[in-house]
Structure formats: structure tokens, C-alpha cells
Write a protein that holds these residues in place. Structure first.
Motif, short mmCIF file in Angstrom:
data_model
loop_
_atom_site.label_atom_id
_atom_site.label_comp_id
_atom_site.label_asym_id
_atom_site.label_seq_id
_atom_site.Cartn_x
_atom_site.Cartn_y
_atom_site.Cartn_z
N LYS A 1 8.92 4.75 8.16
CA LYS A 1 9.56 3.43 8.19
C LYS A 1 9.24 2.58 6.96
CE LYS A 1 9.61 3.06 13.25
NZ LYS A 1 9.07 2.32 14.42
N GLY A 2 8.37 3.09 6.10
CA GLY A 2 8.00 2.33 4.91
C GLY A 2 6.99 1.23 5.18
N GLN A 3 6.34 1.25 6.34
CA GLN A 3 5.36 0.23 6.67
C GLN A 3 4.01 0.52 6.02
OE1 GLN A 3 5.38 0.48 10.93
NE2 GLN A 3 7.26 -0.76 11.16
N MET A 4 3.69 1.79 5.87
CA MET A 4 2.41 2.19 5.27
C MET A 4 2.64 3.30 4.25
SD MET A 4 -0.34 2.30 8.39
CE MET A 4 -0.65 0.87 9.42
N GLU A 5 1.73 3.36 3.30
CA GLU A 5 1.76 4.41 2.28
C GLU A 5 0.31 4.75 1.96
OE1 GLU A 5 4.26 5.30 -1.79
OE2 GLU A 5 3.59 3.25 -1.38
N PHE A 6 -0.03 6.04 2.02
CA PHE A 6 -1.41 6.46 1.80
C PHE A 6 -1.51 7.26 0.50
CE2 PHE A 6 -1.13 5.75 6.33
CZ PHE A 6 -2.35 5.17 6.64
N VAL A 7 -2.58 6.99 -0.23
CA VAL A 7 -2.95 7.79 -1.39
C VAL A 7 -4.39 8.24 -1.17
CG1 VAL A 7 -1.36 6.77 -3.05
CG2 VAL A 7 -3.56 5.69 -2.64
N PHE A 8 -4.79 9.34 -1.80
CA PHE A 8 -6.06 9.97 -1.46
C PHE A 8 -6.90 10.27 -2.70
CE2 PHE A 8 -3.01 10.79 1.87
CZ PHE A 8 -3.73 10.58 3.03
N ALA A 9 -8.21 10.15 -2.50
CA ALA A 9 -9.19 10.52 -3.53
C ALA A 9 -10.36 11.21 -2.83
CB ALA A 9 -9.68 9.29 -4.28
N GLN A 10 -11.03 12.14 -3.55
CA GLN A 10 -12.07 12.94 -2.90
C GLN A 10 -13.48 12.41 -3.12
OE1 GLN A 10 -11.54 17.07 -3.97
NE2 GLN A 10 -9.74 17.28 -2.64
N ASN A 11 -13.62 11.39 -3.97
CA ASN A 11 -14.95 10.79 -4.17
C ASN A 11 -14.77 9.41 -4.82
OD1 ASN A 11 -15.05 11.12 -7.23
ND2 ASN A 11 -14.83 13.28 -6.58
N GLY A 12 -15.89 8.69 -4.96
CA GLY A 12 -15.82 7.33 -5.47
C GLY A 12 -15.28 7.23 -6.89
N GLN A 13 -15.66 8.16 -7.74
CA GLN A 13 -15.19 8.11 -9.13
C GLN A 13 -13.69 8.33 -9.21
OE1 GLN A 13 -16.98 7.26 -12.03
NE2 GLN A 13 -14.82 7.09 -12.61
N GLU A 14 -13.22 9.30 -8.41
CA GLU A 14 -11.78 9.56 -8.40
C GLU A 14 -11.02 8.34 -7.87
OE1 GLU A 14 -8.90 12.74 -6.18
OE2 GLU A 14 -10.80 13.51 -7.01
N ALA A 15 -11.63 7.64 -6.91
CA ALA A 15 -11.01 6.42 -6.37
C ALA A 15 -10.91 5.34 -7.44
CB ALA A 15 -11.82 5.92 -5.18
N LEU A 16 -11.99 5.15 -8.21
CA LEU A 16 -11.96 4.14 -9.28
C LEU A 16 -10.94 4.50 -10.34
CD1 LEU A 16 -15.77 3.38 -9.74
CD2 LEU A 16 -14.05 1.94 -8.63
N ASP A 17 -10.83 5.78 -10.68
CA ASP A 17 -9.83 6.22 -11.67
C ASP A 17 -8.42 5.91 -11.17
OD1 ASP A 17 -11.89 7.13 -13.26
OD2 ASP A 17 -11.70 9.22 -12.63
N HIS A 18 -8.21 6.11 -9.87
CA HIS A 18 -6.89 5.83 -9.32
C HIS A 18 -6.59 4.34 -9.32
CE1 HIS A 18 -3.35 6.65 -6.81
NE2 HIS A 18 -3.65 5.47 -6.25
N ALA B 1 -7.57 2.14 -11.28
CA ALA B 1 -7.36 1.64 -12.64
C ALA B 1 -5.88 1.67 -13.02
CB ALA B 1 -8.19 2.44 -13.63
N ILE B 2 -5.11 2.54 -12.38
CA ILE B 2 -3.69 2.68 -12.73
C ILE B 2 -2.76 2.30 -11.59
CG2 ILE B 2 -4.13 4.44 -14.50
CD1 ILE B 2 -3.25 6.55 -12.43
N ASP B 3 -3.32 2.08 -10.41
CA ASP B 3 -2.50 1.76 -9.23
C ASP B 3 -2.87 0.36 -8.74
OD1 ASP B 3 -1.09 1.59 -6.89
OD2 ASP B 3 -1.75 3.53 -6.09
#
Length: 418
Positions: A30-47, A49-51
Motif C-alpha cells: 500500500k506504500g505505507q511502509m518501506e524497509f531497507v536493510f543493513a547487516q551492521n552499524g557501519q553499513e547502516a551509517l554508510d546507508h 549518508a546517502i539516504d
């Protein structure tokens, strides 16, 4: 906030992405939620930075490379607007305590009950929506306050802000004192002076005059070129609005004369600032409708103030005020200028020149008032009294004006205005 809630899930377990995607498939579709995933804290910070659309982080604590507690520290430093929910083992209360101290919004324990996860996400997003609404309202309020600050004194802005910060369209009739200024000879100066000089001069002049008006809690209604239209006593009532306007006029006069000297030393010959003051009733309010802010005043009292400003040119003075303004100031310091015969007016208007307390106390000013009263009475002695004043006031415009009139046979203080 966008319509789609974008959530970053940080977890190194391989089945997390599939489980969450399956659980929230309806919301995703329905477009109410959208999930993106990272496997650790560093990968989350990298994401991150651009999202820039991520609104919420759902993070495990125990992960390789960078754990969830370290990630929380970075999020607290660089992404304060994000809300983070941490996930930890049921018995790991120490890490949960540390996570909450580092700014986590909420926590879940493993194994995750997806009904709890759904409720926690909903609660977090609702909090975010409320927070962002508050931020928008704060920004709008600050913008409104900044807009008001361009017209009103700080105290008036504070009063309006505390009362809702809005001046509704329309106006009401009330008494106030109106002040008009004009910088003589400014238009020819613009034509003969380079633009950079004019811009610098005008900016400094406007800033100086506006600062004086605000210091006396006046309202700047309009600035047209170099000319000011200001009001005292509205939109916030001031019992002493007449006195405030006179004190402001004297301070504007002092500023303007000093300003003239400064620019004359730079080779720019600036004209006099002429000021007119009048007290009376007018319809005052915001006449710009819903889409345009135009706080102004309409009425004869406003027009008279403008005409008194222009009368300075005939009188030779820099400040000209009406009897209605003088009458409201018990300790007024000043002298009569003349009974002005204004075009379109059946009765003469008694005008005055306000003076500083020090100048008003000079013996020559007492002598001027005596000579003026004799001229008003039609006494033959007025000529001699004004002539005697020349020694003490050789360059005084009102003394010279009434001496010329007396020498021409005038037996009153009526001064015809063009």
C-alpha cells in the motif's frame, strides 16, 4: 513527513529481511511502509549518508564490525531526528539500559513477537509525526516572528507572539500618533551618485531610523524609498504614545544630523530629514487580506501627519507636530511654530517644534515664546522682540520666519502653506 514511512533495519541475522518483508507485506504494497536493510552499524551509517528519507532505525545490539550501542552513539551525534528502537536478548537488561541512556526511543526483546514489533513501530512513527508537526509549527512561528520583527518593535513582537502572533485582516478605529519622515533632496542625489554608494547610504539610514522607532516601541508601517511612516499606540495600545513619538522624533533628528555629517565627510551632501507628527483617530489594521500583510492606517489624522512633515519645508524646521500631540504630553518641551493654514482645511492648525530639555531651557527660547505671543496678540512690540532675538539665535528658522512676517506687517501667527 512523507506518506511512506522509510525504516532502516540493522541486523546480521540472514532471515530478518525475509521475515519483516513478509510480516509487513500489506503495508509495503500500500506504500505505507518501506524497509531497507543493513547487516551492521557501519553499513547502516554508510546507508544513512546517502539516504535522507530514513525516518526510523530498528537495530540489533550484538553485530560484527560495529555493534548497535556504538551505532546509537553515532546516530545521537549526526542524526538526532531519527528514532531508534533496539533489539536485544530478553536477559540482556544491562545493554538495554545503556541503549536507552544513549538515546534509544524504545526496545524489543528477542525472540521478537511480531505483534509487539508492529505496535512499537506504530508508536514510534506516531511520535515522529507529532514531533515533526511540532517542528513545522515552530518553524512557521519563527518565520512569522521574523516577519513581524521587520515591522514592529521587539516588545510588540513579543506581545503579538504570546497572543497568537497573528493580526487578522481588517481594522478598527483607535487613537494613535503618526510619524512621517522624508529625506530632502534624496531623489536628485540618487541620480548623481553611483549605485554602490546609494545602497550603502540608504541601508545604513533605514537601519538607523528603524532602530530608533523600535527603541521607542513604535511600528514601522511603510518604508517608501527613504521615507518612513510609523505609528505609536498600535497595534498594542500605549497610553503615552504621543510622548513616545516625540522622543523618537528627537532621536531620529539627532541620528540624522550626525548621519549627514558622516556622509558629508565622505563627500556626499545629504539633505535634512524632515519629520511630521500628529495624534488622532484612524482606522488601523491589516488591509492586505489573507494573502498579503499590509498593516497600515487610514484617516485624516494620518494625512495631517504627512502634511506636517511637508510643512517643515516652509517653516525651515526639521520637526513639526500638532497641537493634539502636544496636548497629550504634560511635560512637553518645545515652542509654537505657527498656526498653519493648510489647503482644504477651514481652520488653522496650531503647530509646534519639540525641543530637547536642554535647548528648551535656554533663555533665548523663553524670549522666543514671549515674542511669539506678542505677535499672536497683534502687538507692535513683536517686531522689536524678534529682531532682538537674532543676536542669540542668528540661524534659527522660526525666529527668521516670524521676523520677516512682522517686518512685512503681519499681526498674527497664521502661516499659509502651499
Amino acid at each position: 513527513m512523507t506518506n511512506t514511512a522509510r525504516i532502516l533495519v540493522v541486523d546480521d541475522e540472514p532471515d530478518v529481511e525475509a521475515l519483516i518483508t513478509q510480516k509487513f507485506r500489506r503495508e509495503i504494497r500500500k506504500g505505507q511502509m518501506e524497509f531497507v536493510f543493513a547487516q551492521n552499524g557501519q553499513e547502516a551509517l554508510d546507508h544513512l549518508a546517502i539516504d535522507t528519507d530514513v525516518m526510523m532505525v530498528l537495530s540489533d545490539i550484538n553485530m560484527p564490525k560495529m555493534d548497535g550501542l556504538t551505532l546509537l552513539t553515532h546516530l545521537g551525534e549526526d542524526y538526532q531526528d531519527l528514532k531508534t528502537v533496539v533489539v536485544s536478548a530478553y536477559g540482556d537488561m544491562e545493554n538495554i539500559r545503556i541503549a536507552m541512556n544513549r538515546g534509544a526511543f524504545d526496545f524489543l526483546t528477542k525472540p521478537i513477537e511480531f505483534d509487539d514489533l508492529e505496535a512499537t513501530i506504530s508508536k514510534t512513527l506516531s511520535h515522529l509525526e507529532a514531533f515533526q508537526k511540532l517542528q513545522r509549527e515552530k518553524t512557521e512561528a519563527e518565520l512569522a516572528r521574523a516577519t513581524l520583527s521587520r515591522y514592529f518593535s521587539p516588545n510588540v513582537v513579543k506581545t503579538l507572539s504570546e497572543g497568537g502572533g497573528e493580526i487578522e485582516a481588517g481594522g478598527k478605529r483607535c487613537e494613535a500618533t503618526f510619524l512621517f519622515t522624508d529625506l530632502a533632496g534624496f531623489t536628485p542625489l540618487v541620480e548623481s551618485t553611483d549605485s554602490d554608494t546609494i545602497v550603502a547610504l540608504l541601508n545604513d539610514y533605514i537601519e538607523g531610523v528603524a532602530s530608533v522607532i523600535f527603541a521607542h516601541e513604535g511600528t514601522v508601517m511603510k518604508i517608501i524609498g527613504d521615507a518612513f511612516h510609523a505609528t505609536f499606540g498600535a497595534p498594542v495600545p500605549q497610553p503615552d504614545h504621543a510622548a513616545r513619538s516625540v522622543n523618537a522624533a528627537l532621536e531620529i533628528d539627532a541620528f540624522s544630523e550626525k548621519f549627514r555629517k558622516t556622509w558629508k565627510d565622505k563627500g556626499v551632501d545629504l539633505g535634512l530629514t524632515r519629520i511630521g507628527l500628529n495624534t488622532g483617530e484612524a482606522v488601523i489594521g491589516n488591509f492586505g487580506g489573507k494573502s498579503f500583510f499590509d498593516f497600515t492606517a487610514y484617516g485624516d489624522a494620518v494625512n495631517v501627519a504627512a502634511r506636517l512633515e511637508a510643512a517643515n519645508k516652509s517653516l525651515g524646521t526639521r520637526i513639526c507636530m500638532s497641537e493634539t500631540t502636544r496636548a497629550q504630553i504634560p511635560d512637553f518641551h518645545g515652542r509654537p511654530s505657527g498656526n498653519l493654514l493648510l489647503p482644504g482645511k477651514s481652520q488653522p492648525l496650531a503647530a509646534f517644534e519639540p525641543l530637547t530639555k536642554e535647548r528648551d531651557a535656554l533663555p533665548a527660547m523663553a524670549n522666543y515664546r514671549t515674542a511669539y505671543s506678542k505677535l499672536a496678540e497683534g502687538s507692535d512690540t513683536a517686531r522689536q522682540l524678534f529682531a532682538a532675538l537674532i543676536a542669540d539665535l542668528p540661524d534659527d528658522p522660526l525666529t527668521l520666519l516670524h521676523l520677516r512676517r512682522a517686518l512685512s506687517g503681519a499681526i498674527n501667527v497664521d502661516v499659509e502653506m502651499s
